[in-house]
Motif scaffolding. Structure first.
Motif, short mmCIF file in Angstrom:
data_model
loop_
_atom_site.label_atom_id
_atom_site.label_comp_id
_atom_site.label_asym_id
_atom_site.label_seq_id
_atom_site.Cartn_x
_atom_site.Cartn_y
_atom_site.Cartn_z
N VAL A 46 0.82 -1.13 -0.05
CA VAL A 46 -0.02 0.22 -0.07
C VAL A 46 0.85 1.31 0.19
O VAL A 46 1.91 1.40 0.81
CB VAL A 46 -0.85 -0.04 1.16
N VAL A 47 0.71 2.21 -1.07
CA VAL A 47 1.15 3.54 -0.88
C VAL A 47 0.12 4.43 -0.15
O VAL A 47 -1.00 4.54 -0.58
CB VAL A 47 1.75 3.87 -2.08
N ILE A 48 0.81 4.97 0.96
CA ILE A 48 -0.17 6.23 1.68
C ILE A 48 0.36 7.63 1.49
O ILE A 48 1.58 7.78 1.49
CB ILE A 48 -0.09 5.82 3.14
N ASP A 49 -0.35 8.34 0.89
CA ASP A 49 -0.14 9.71 0.80
C ASP A 49 0.78 10.04 -0.19
O ASP A 49 1.98 10.74 0.28
CB ASP A 49 -0.16 10.44 2.04
N PRO A 50 0.79 9.81 -1.59
CA PRO A 50 1.90 10.21 -2.42
C PRO A 50 1.97 11.63 -2.88
O PRO A 50 1.33 12.04 -3.98
CB PRO A 50 1.73 9.17 -3.53
N GLY A 51 2.48 12.35 -2.19
CA GLY A 51 2.36 13.83 -2.05
C GLY A 51 2.85 14.46 -3.32
O GLY A 51 2.49 15.59 -3.88
N ASP A 52 4.09 14.00 -3.67
CA ASP A 52 4.98 14.66 -5.09
C ASP A 52 5.89 13.67 -5.25
O ASP A 52 6.07 12.81 -4.66
CB ASP A 52 5.40 16.16 -4.28
#
Length: 234
Positions: A43-49
């Motif tokens: 799971v990837v959580i919060d890929p902001g940039d």
């Protein structure tokens, strides 16, 4: 009580706002099979940039996202999303499923630009920051509700920072991904659209009533625990 997990949680700090993007490995099941070259599902959580850096690190780990979960809809937690989806669409039969709470769903999909424009303007005084970075955002595949199960996590609805803020709780592992609701010695702001100070205090009280050994992975700043934050909030 100590946190119970022995999982290898990986994190990266990305973007101008220094957002934590977390990678959580999944057990292989029928729905989370390995990638085409044997990659570990995660799971990837919060890929902001900084999508290229996230992809590079995932490749180094030999991991591949089966889910991309958003703790809330603010731009600094999801701007790498279009490039991640485009990249993994090239070789996955089923692209990563994107999840967000029902009350923040306006930050995704065809009408998302207006919601982000309003949010960025409130945060910085101008929406000029948005345009050079903007790429169309996908629709949500999964809509979170309080208490629902999303992959390995129980969803805790914790409004205040945004109406649809959530935490991802791994009860068995003693882990909490807290987004911008709870930081180490701090908490999220409430002066952006949809923020509510009273709701945030209620959400914090809920989190601080959890097991003291729960390890907390926040949206910004250092990893902490419920026990450590109880000391700060006394």
């Amino acid at each position: 009580m100590k946190a119970k997990t022995d999982k290898k949680i990986e994190g990266m700090v990305v973007g101008l706002v220094q957002t934590n993007c977390w990678f959580y490995p999944l057990e292989e099941t029928q729905d989370t099979e390995k990638g085409p070259s044997g990659e570990q599902p995660c799971v990837v959580i919060d890929p902001g940039d900084e999508a290229p850096l996230l992809i590079k690190r995932l490749d180094e780990l030999g991991w591949i996202p089966r889910y991309i979960f958003l703790s809330h809809g603010h731009f600094d937690h999801l701007f790498a999303l279009p490039d991640l989806i485009e990249h993994y669409n090239k070789f996955l039969d089923t692209p990563p499923q994107v999840g967000i709470h029902r009350l923040d769903v306006q930050y995704l999909g065809k009408d998302a630009y207006g919601a982000h424009q309003e949010s960025v303007r409130a945060a910085t005084g101008s929406s000029a920051y948005l345009d050079p970075l903007w790429k169309p955002l996908p629709e949500a595949d999964l809509i979170f509700e309080e208490g629902s199960q999303a992959g390995p996590f129980q969803i805790l609805h914790v409004p205040g920072h945004t109406p649809g803020s959530v935490c991802f709780y791994d009860r068995e592992g003693g882990l909490l991904f807290s987004g911008d609701t709870l930081f180490r010695m701090g908490r999220g702001r409430t002066d952006l659209p949809g923020g509510n100070e009273e709701q945030l205090h209620q959400s914090l009280a809920r989190l601080l009533s959890m097991d003291k050994g729960t390890k907390v992975y926040p949206g910004h700043g250092a990893v902490t625990s419920i026990g450590d934050e109880l000391q700060y909030y006394r």
